[in-house]
Scaffold this active site. Structure first.
Site, short mmCIF file in Angstrom:
data_model
loop_
_atom_site.label_atom_id
_atom_site.label_comp_id
_atom_site.label_asym_id
_atom_site.label_seq_id
_atom_site.Cartn_x
_atom_site.Cartn_y
_atom_site.Cartn_z
N GLU A 3 0.88 -1.13 0.01
CA GLU A 3 0.06 -0.16 0.09
C GLU A 3 0.81 1.33 0.09
O GLU A 3 0.46 2.27 -0.74
CB GLU A 3 -0.92 0.25 1.41
N LYS A 13 5.31 4.46 -9.85
CA LYS A 13 3.94 4.60 -9.18
C LYS A 13 3.09 4.40 -10.11
O LYS A 13 1.94 3.74 -9.91
CB LYS A 13 3.89 5.74 -8.19
N GLY A 60 7.06 11.26 3.29
CA GLY A 60 7.07 11.78 4.60
C GLY A 60 7.25 10.39 5.74
O GLY A 60 6.53 9.69 5.22
N ILE A 76 -1.83 7.61 1.31
CA ILE A 76 -3.34 7.54 0.84
C ILE A 76 -3.58 6.25 0.62
O ILE A 76 -2.69 5.66 0.06
CB ILE A 76 -2.93 8.55 -0.48
N GLY A 88 2.13 7.49 -0.74
CA GLY A 88 2.58 7.63 0.74
C GLY A 88 1.33 7.19 1.67
O GLY A 88 1.14 6.10 1.74
N GLY A 126 12.74 15.47 4.30
CA GLY A 126 12.56 14.13 4.11
C GLY A 126 11.63 13.56 3.24
O GLY A 126 11.19 12.58 3.32
N1 HSE Z 1 10.41 10.68 -3.01
C1 HSE Z 1 9.12 10.29 -2.76
C2 HSE Z 1 8.16 11.71 -3.12
C3 HSE Z 1 8.84 9.61 -1.48
O1 HSE Z 1 8.41 12.59 -3.02
O2 HSE Z 1 6.99 11.20 -3.42
C4 HSE Z 1 7.55 9.03 -1.58
O3 HSE Z 1 7.31 7.83 -2.65
#
Ligand code: HSE
Length: 415
Positions: free
Chosen positions: A124, A200, A298, A131, A129, A182
């Site tokens: 998931e 993604k 994050g 969601i 992230g 981060g």
């Molecule tokens: N580096 C990725 C972003 C982290 O900024 O979306 C999450 O996959």
């Protein structure tokens, strides 16, 4: 008690420990079992942590411990993550991962192993992230023929673009901030060149359409060429620039899959997705448009998705819920040059009128774009109708040969 092993104690891995420790009581109730982190694999030392005794450096300790039921992979990258995940599954361990590169590249193979070995392989956190998007797609929206997905899938680039649009901040300053917070990958070129968003959209496309879409099949453009001038011109066209991952099912059964910066209408569903937030629009034949929104990167948002999977996995150690898609094939994703889009083009020409005439002749009606203090030899316009990508490329190379500088080229999407 269910024993788990965590691979990687970076941003996401340390967030997983934090969430599991903080919400231990409620998580135990929801999982119907006590979840204990038995090992954490990391090459670094963390002597100051209250759980310092759990750290190991040798994966074989985890692989060969029959007490470990679930391996949680938060290392990122393909190797050694792929090797560890595969070895874990071959030893009968369930796997939860946040690793989009792993799933986008090896998903079909690992899902097949999971099915053969009667194991869960859950991911998931690999898209969006915090969601929920994977589970809604294969579960809640299962009744639909989904025919299109468009998403702001990378938090770092959305953060950078938002800073450029809202504060006219330079690209580099905004990237530095995203790294400090981060959000960015270890190598942020994967963010700004679109590779992260590409992984993604590959995962979403594979899941929804049932056949693996590999990153190398996807035309991918990042945001490194986007300038503050483009931002201003986009504004004059009533739009904002976003980095989008998009997949569309074509009438001939092929897929159009692409990652690119795009101008979306200011009033559209994705324009208001700002900062590190991600927004994913799914079009289904029964449900219509559904938009998923939340923090796309994050520590704790991503850990939220990982721990959600761990709970699901622990709850159903006996009753698996299989996800699957088949291996992909060449030609499944249509060559982007044979697909069409509307375009914004910015040029520097010694004879702007002549360029406008050739553009009108080739593309039909045009809408002019404007910015303050533009030099006299700069022109920018958007096509009103869609243009075949291959035809635009031919026109652009002709202009270049004639000495015109093509300063910018961005697609316009209606989301
Ligand atoms: N580096 C990725 C972003 C982290 O900024 O979306 C999450 O996959």
């Amino acid at each position: 008690m269910v024993q788990i092993a965590l691979l990687g104690h970076g941003t996401v891995g340390s967030g997983v420990v934090e969430v599991l420790r903080k919400n231990h009581e409620s998580i135990t109730k929801k999982a119907h079992d006590d979840i204990n982190i038995k090992y954490i694999l990391d090459l670094r030392e963390f002597p100051e942590l209250p759980y310092a005794d759990k750290f190991v450096k040798d994966f074989s300790i985890i692989e060969n411990d029959p007490e470990v039921d679930v391996v949680v992979e938060c290392m990122g990258g393909l190797h050694p993550a792929y090797d560890f995940v595969k070895a874990s599954m071959l030893k009968g361990k369930h796997v939860v991962t946040s690793n989009k590169e792993l799933v986008a590249t090896k998903g079909a193979e690992l899902l097949k192993i999971a099915r053969e070995k009667n194991l869960s392989f859950l991911f998931e956190a690999s898209v969006g992230g915090g969601i929920p998007i994977i589970r809604p797609l294969y579960q809640c929206l299962a009744a639909n023929e989904v025919y299109e997905i468009a998403g702001i899938l990378n938090g770092t680039t959305n953060f950078i673009l938002t800073k450029m649009i809202r504060e006219q901040m330079s690209f580099q300053d905004a990237l530095d901030m995203a790294q400090k917070l981060g959000y960015a990958e270890r190598d942020p070129s994967a963010d700004v060149q679109g590779d992260d968003a590409c992984r993604k959209i590959c995962i979403l496309a594979s899941l929804v359409f049932g056949k693996h879409v590999y990153p190398e099949q996807v035309h991918t453009e990042g945001i490194t060429n986007i300038t503050l001038e483009d931002v201003e011109y986009a504004d004059s066209l009533d739009g904002v620039i976003k980095l989008l991952g998009r997949v569309k099912k074509l009438d001939d059964g092929h897929l159009s899959v692409m990652v690119c910066p795009a101008i979306v209408g200011r009033d559209g569903q994705l324009a208001s997705v700002e900062d590190v937030f991600n927004g994913i629009l799914v079009r289904g034949d029964a449900v219509g448009d559904v938009v998923f929104y939340g923090r796309g990167a994050g520590k704790l948002p991503t850990a939220s998705a990982v721990v959600g999977d761990v709970i699901d996995c622990v709850k159903r150690l006996e009753y698996k819920k299989y996800l699957c898609w088949d291996e992909g094939e060449e030609g499944y994703v249509k060559d982007y040059r044979d697909t069409s889009s509307r375009f914004y083009v910015r040029l520097k020409a010694s004879e702007p009128q002549k360029i406008m005439e050739s553009a009108k002749k080739a593309f039909g009606e045009l809408r002019m774009a404007h910015r303050n203090n533009a030099p006299e030899d700069e022109i920018a316009f958007a096509t009103v109708s869609e243009v075949r990508e291959g035809d635009l490329e031919k026109m652009v190379s002709q202009w270049k040969q004639e000495g015109t500088q093509v300063l910018g080229r961005i697609r316009l999407f209606d989301y």
